[in-house]
Design an enzyme around this catalytic site. Structure first.
Site, PDB file in Angstrom:
ATOM      1  CE1 TYR A   1       0.190  -2.275   4.119  1.00 23.66           C
ATOM      2  CE2 TYR A   1       0.678   0.322   4.568  1.00 23.66           C
ATOM      3  CZ  TYR A   1       0.971  -1.428   5.078  1.00 23.66           C
ATOM      4  OH  TYR A   1       1.222  -1.564   6.157  1.00 23.66           O
TER       5      TYR A   1
ATOM      6  CE1 TYR B   1      -0.207   4.224   5.933  1.00 26.50           C
ATOM      7  CE2 TYR B   1       1.782   3.666   5.670  1.00 26.50           C
ATOM      8  CZ  TYR B   1       0.854   3.323   6.468  1.00 26.50           C
ATOM      9  OH  TYR B   1       0.442   2.557   7.231  1.00 26.50           O
TER      10      TYR B   1
ATOM     11  CE1 TYR C   1       5.861   3.306   5.108  1.00 19.68           C
ATOM     12  CE2 TYR C   1       6.180   1.662   6.902  1.00 19.68           C
ATOM     13  CZ  TYR C   1       6.590   2.722   6.370  1.00 19.68           C
ATOM     14  OH  TYR C   1       7.249   3.770   7.019  1.00 19.68           O
TER      15      TYR C   1
ATOM     16  NE  ARG D   1      12.079  -0.374  10.916  1.00 15.77           N
ATOM     17  CZ  ARG D   1      12.353  -0.634  11.971  1.00 15.77           C
ATOM     18  NH1 ARG D   1      14.011  -0.833  12.015  1.00 15.77           N
ATOM     19  NH2 ARG D   1      11.750  -1.410  12.979  1.00 15.77           N
TER      20      ARG D   1
ATOM     21  CD  GLU E   1       8.710  -1.282  14.541  1.00 13.03           C
ATOM     22  OE1 GLU E   1       9.565  -0.360  14.294  1.00 13.03           O
ATOM     23  OE2 GLU E   1       7.745  -1.909  13.857  1.00 13.03           O
TER      24      GLU E   1
HETATM   25  C1  LIG Z   1       7.196   1.134  11.543  1.00 13.24           C
HETATM   26  C2  LIG Z   1       6.558   0.153  10.885  1.00 13.24           C
HETATM   27  C3  LIG Z   1       5.089   0.243   9.951  1.00 13.24           C
HETATM   28  C4  LIG Z   1       4.775  -0.999   9.802  1.00 13.24           C
HETATM   29  C5  LIG Z   1       3.720  -0.691   8.577  1.00 13.24           C
HETATM   30  C6  LIG Z   1       3.139   0.176   8.524  1.00 13.24           C
HETATM   31  O1  LIG Z   1       2.191   0.466   7.729  1.00 13.24           O
HETATM   32  C7  LIG Z   1       3.461   1.524   9.117  1.00 13.24           C
HETATM   33  C8  LIG Z   1       4.544   1.388   9.983  1.00 13.24           C
END
Ligand SMILES: C=Cc1ccc(O)cc1
Length: 179
Positions: A19, A21, A27, A49, A72
């Site tokens: 997806y 943003y 991500y 990452r 995390e």
């Molecule tokens: C920081 C990790 C993280 C993983 C997936 C997401 O959509 C947003 C943040």
């Protein structure tokens, strides 16, 4: 891209998503089982990452709407609300100040660097946090099945999400095609 309708928690577990943003960050995220997630970051502040076996809380809020939250080793907190039937989600990421100031420390395969994350969160500043609340459009949904270690299995590379969307990356059993 699967066209299934999501109704139960079980429909969601084992699903693999890509997806973007609304701020442009891309991500990739996998609901590995009812308490574990894997992900890769292709665009944005911490692109490059990747993480396997992050423990998370995963619930269905109402039919077809799922909430996932976790904290995390970096001190970053995440809350995601998936609306897969609408091909949308809303995510909020709460970054400690040190990740905003030194994102490069977190851009790696985190599983091999847990002590470095824990040292960094003590060494650098936590506050004020950077809160990033964004909607995202889902560009890929794959039925990978639960506990599939081939889904997120190497570092992200340029063009990887296109390879996945174009059906080049996984075979019919959702194992990685050998290059
Ligand atoms: C920081 C990790 C993280 C993983 C997936 C997401 O959509 C947003 C943040």
């Amino acid at each position: 891209m699967t066209e299934k309708t999501f109704k139960t928690l079980d429909d969601f577990l084992g699903t693999h998503f890509i997806y973007t943003y609304d701020n442009g960050w891309e991500y990739e995220w996998y609901a590995k089982n009812d308490h574990t997630v894997d992900y890769r970051i292709h665009g944005g502040m911490v692109a490059g990452r990747w993480v396997k076996d992050q423990e998370a809380n995963i619930v269905m809020l109402t039919q077809g709407i799922y909430k996932i939250s976790w904290t995390e080793p970096t001190g970053t907190d995440v809350a995601l609300d998936f609306m897969p039937n609408e091909k949308k989600l809303h995510g909020t990421i709460f970054f400690p100040k040190w990740v905003e100031e030194h994102p490069e420390i977190t851009v790696k395969f985190q599983n091999d660097f847990i002590p470095l994350m824990e040292e960094s969160r003590e060494k650098y500043e936590t506050y004020p946090k950077l809160v990033v609340p964004e909607f995202a459009n889902i560009t890929y949904i794959g039925e990978a099945g639960q506990n599939n270690d081939d889904v997120i299995n190497q570092a992200p590379y340029e063009g990887m999400t296109d390879d996945i969307r174009n059906g080049k990356y996984y075979d019919a059993d959702y194992k990685m095609n050998k290059k």
